[in-house]
Design a protein around this motif. Structure first.
Motif, mmCIF file in Angstrom:
data_model
loop_
_atom_site.group_PDB
_atom_site.id
_atom_site.type_symbol
_atom_site.label_atom_id
_atom_site.label_comp_id
_atom_site.label_asym_id
_atom_site.label_seq_id
_atom_site.Cartn_x
_atom_site.Cartn_y
_atom_site.Cartn_z
ATOM 1 N N SER A 232 0.847 -1.185 0.000
ATOM 2 C CA SER A 232 0.000 0.000 0.000
ATOM 3 C C SER A 232 0.889 1.243 0.000
ATOM 4 C CB SER A 232 -0.929 -0.010 1.214
ATOM 5 O OG SER A 232 -0.168 -0.123 2.397
ATOM 6 N N ASP A 233 0.276 2.356 -0.317
ATOM 7 C CA ASP A 233 1.029 3.610 -0.324
ATOM 8 C C ASP A 233 1.487 3.947 1.090
ATOM 9 O OD1 ASP A 233 0.627 4.040 -3.087
ATOM 10 O OD2 ASP A 233 -1.370 4.840 -2.690
ATOM 11 N N PRO A 234 2.686 4.519 1.237
ATOM 12 C CA PRO A 234 3.153 4.909 2.571
ATOM 13 C C PRO A 234 2.187 5.899 3.226
ATOM 14 C CG PRO A 234 4.956 4.958 1.008
ATOM 15 C CD PRO A 234 3.690 4.761 0.216
ATOM 16 N N ALA A 235 2.074 5.801 4.550
ATOM 17 C CA ALA A 235 1.172 6.679 5.303
ATOM 18 C C ALA A 235 1.609 8.136 5.177
ATOM 19 C CB ALA A 235 1.155 6.261 6.768
ATOM 20 N N GLY A 236 0.657 9.009 5.299
ATOM 21 C CA GLY A 236 0.939 10.441 5.236
ATOM 22 C C GLY A 236 0.413 11.035 3.949
ATOM 23 N N ARG A 237 0.507 12.324 3.851
ATOM 24 C CA ARG A 237 0.066 13.020 2.645
ATOM 25 C C ARG A 237 1.305 13.434 1.877
ATOM 26 N NH1 ARG A 237 -3.624 14.745 -0.340
ATOM 27 N NH2 ARG A 237 -3.730 16.830 -1.209
ATOM 28 N N TRP A 238 1.387 12.975 0.647
ATOM 29 C CA TRP A 238 2.541 13.238 -0.198
ATOM 30 C C TRP A 238 2.106 14.047 -1.411
ATOM 31 C CZ3 TRP A 238 7.104 11.729 1.779
ATOM 32 C CH2 TRP A 238 7.074 10.762 2.777
ATOM 33 N N ALA A 239 2.829 15.110 -1.698
ATOM 34 C CA ALA A 239 2.530 15.947 -2.863
ATOM 35 C C ALA A 239 3.460 15.562 -4.007
ATOM 36 C CB ALA A 239 2.713 17.420 -2.521
ATOM 37 N N ALA A 240 2.928 15.609 -5.224
ATOM 38 C CA ALA A 240 3.764 15.347 -6.401
ATOM 39 C C ALA A 240 4.834 16.426 -6.485
ATOM 40 C CB ALA A 240 2.906 15.337 -7.662
ATOM 41 N N SER A 241 6.058 16.012 -6.776
ATOM 42 C CA SER A 241 7.171 16.973 -6.813
ATOM 43 C C SER A 241 7.139 17.818 -8.074
ATOM 44 C CB SER A 241 8.510 16.241 -6.716
ATOM 45 O OG SER A 241 8.663 15.367 -7.810
ATOM 46 N N SER A 242 7.665 19.004 -7.939
ATOM 47 C CA SER A 242 7.841 19.893 -9.083
ATOM 48 C C SER A 242 9.183 19.601 -9.711
ATOM 49 C CB SER A 242 7.816 21.348 -8.634
ATOM 50 O OG SER A 242 6.560 21.659 -8.093
ATOM 51 N N ALA A 243 9.261 19.847 -10.992
ATOM 52 C CA ALA A 243 10.517 19.618 -11.697
ATOM 53 C C ALA A 243 11.549 20.643 -11.270
ATOM 54 C CB ALA A 243 10.296 19.724 -13.206
ATOM 55 N N PRO A 244 12.816 20.268 -11.304
ATOM 56 C CA PRO A 244 13.856 21.245 -11.047
ATOM 57 C C PRO A 244 13.846 22.303 -12.148
ATOM 58 C CG PRO A 244 14.793 19.123 -11.661
ATOM 59 C CD PRO A 244 13.317 18.951 -11.608
ATOM 60 N N PRO A 245 14.465 23.462 -11.921
ATOM 61 C CA PRO A 245 14.478 24.489 -12.968
ATOM 62 C C PRO A 245 15.103 23.946 -14.247
ATOM 63 C CG PRO A 245 15.566 25.270 -10.972
ATOM 64 C CD PRO A 245 15.225 23.832 -10.762
ATOM 65 N N ALA A 246 14.604 24.418 -15.378
ATOM 66 C CA ALA A 246 15.139 23.983 -16.676
ATOM 67 C C ALA A 246 16.558 24.496 -16.834
ATOM 68 C CB ALA A 246 14.274 24.508 -17.803
ATOM 69 N N VAL A 247 17.431 23.618 -17.245
ATOM 70 C CA VAL A 247 18.808 24.002 -17.529
ATOM 71 C C VAL A 247 19.121 23.509 -18.920
ATOM 72 C CG1 VAL A 247 21.223 23.717 -16.883
ATOM 73 C CG2 VAL A 247 19.478 23.828 -15.111
ATOM 74 N N ARG A 248 19.617 24.380 -19.748
ATOM 75 C CA ARG A 248 19.981 23.968 -21.098
ATOM 76 C C ARG A 248 21.267 24.655 -21.503
ATOM 77 N NH1 ARG A 248 16.085 27.141 -25.279
ATOM 78 N NH2 ARG A 248 16.121 29.118 -24.207
ATOM 79 N N THR A 249 21.989 24.028 -22.397
ATOM 80 C CA THR A 249 23.218 24.598 -22.913
ATOM 81 C C THR A 249 22.922 25.193 -24.277
ATOM 82 O OG1 THR A 249 24.509 22.965 -21.731
ATOM 83 C CG2 THR A 249 25.616 24.119 -23.522
ATOM 84 N N LEU A 250 23.298 26.445 -24.431
ATOM 85 C CA LEU A 250 23.071 27.142 -25.689
ATOM 86 C C LEU A 250 24.401 27.357 -26.380
ATOM 87 C CD1 LEU A 250 20.602 29.818 -24.302
ATOM 88 C CD2 LEU A 250 20.026 27.731 -25.507
ATOM 89 N N GLY A 251 24.449 27.098 -27.660
ATOM 90 C CA GLY A 251 25.676 27.313 -28.426
ATOM 91 C C GLY A 251 25.642 28.668 -29.111
#
Length: 193
Positions: free
Chosen positions: A149-168
């Motif tokens: 079963s799911d672990p006890a407690g209330r868990w929120a879906a995580s947000s993605a880390p900030p977008a990081v991209r390499t630009l040439g």
């Protein structure tokens, strides 16, 4: 009616024996068992009954539970973009439900806690290792078991880390840019631009 000579019989028996020995010694599809334990937020991967890997995972957060049950892997995509979640990238996806649940790589925070939208998240390196293993041995023998079963407690879906991209640039040098995401989900499910 012709009679088969003794030499022909030996040849037929020898050919049959060679065919049987060939079948016994040829490599068979490996049986891969992927056990996902929701209470411990862990995955154990076994090949032909021998444990190969134990990894932390992130299953569904409160309201997005990863479904328990026995499944078969039926589709793999090196890089999948979710239609349901604004084009979210799901590297090294192994799909196990027809509703779209997959095991895939993630760099989201919260590994080892239930933080996903229903999929099973692995670290990027572990997801690639699992994907390569299943690709090498075949999906036909790959079983996925989600238990507990799911672990006890209330868990929120995580947000993605900030977008990081390499630009040439035109000179061939590159630099890294970090963008703050905007919108109701802070761009969590958008493809990289």
């Amino acid at each position: 009616m012709t009679r088969v000579g003794q030499g022909q019989r030996h040849w037929v028996v020898g050919a049959l024996l060679a065919a049987v020995l060939s079948m016994l010694t040829s490599p068979a599809l490996a049986a891969i068992l992927i056990n996902i334990d929701k209470p411990s937020q862990s995955m154990t991967v076994s090949v032909n009954g021998e444990t190969r890997y134990r990894w932390p995972v992130s299953t569904g957060a409160t309201g997005y539970s990863t479904p328990t049950g026995n499944y078969s892997a039926f589709r793999m995509e090196r890089m999948h973009y979710s239609d349901e979640w604004d084009g979210a990238g799901m590297p090294h996806s192994i799909f196990f439900t027809t509703r779209g649940h997959a095991i895939h790589g993630s760099n989201h925070p919260g590994m080892g806690t239930p933080r996903s939208h229903g999929c099973v998240r692995l670290s990027l390196n572990n997801a690639q290792t699992l994907y390569n293993l299943v690709e090498q041995h075949g999906m036909a023998g790959t079983k996925v078991v989600v238990s507990g079963s799911d672990p006890a407690g209330r868990w929120a879906a995580s947000s993605a880390p900030p977008a990081v991209r390499t630009l040439g640039s035109s000179e061939g040098t590159g630099y890294t840019e970090t963008r703050q995401r905007r919108g109701p989900f802070r761009g969590l499910f958008r493809r990289g631009r």
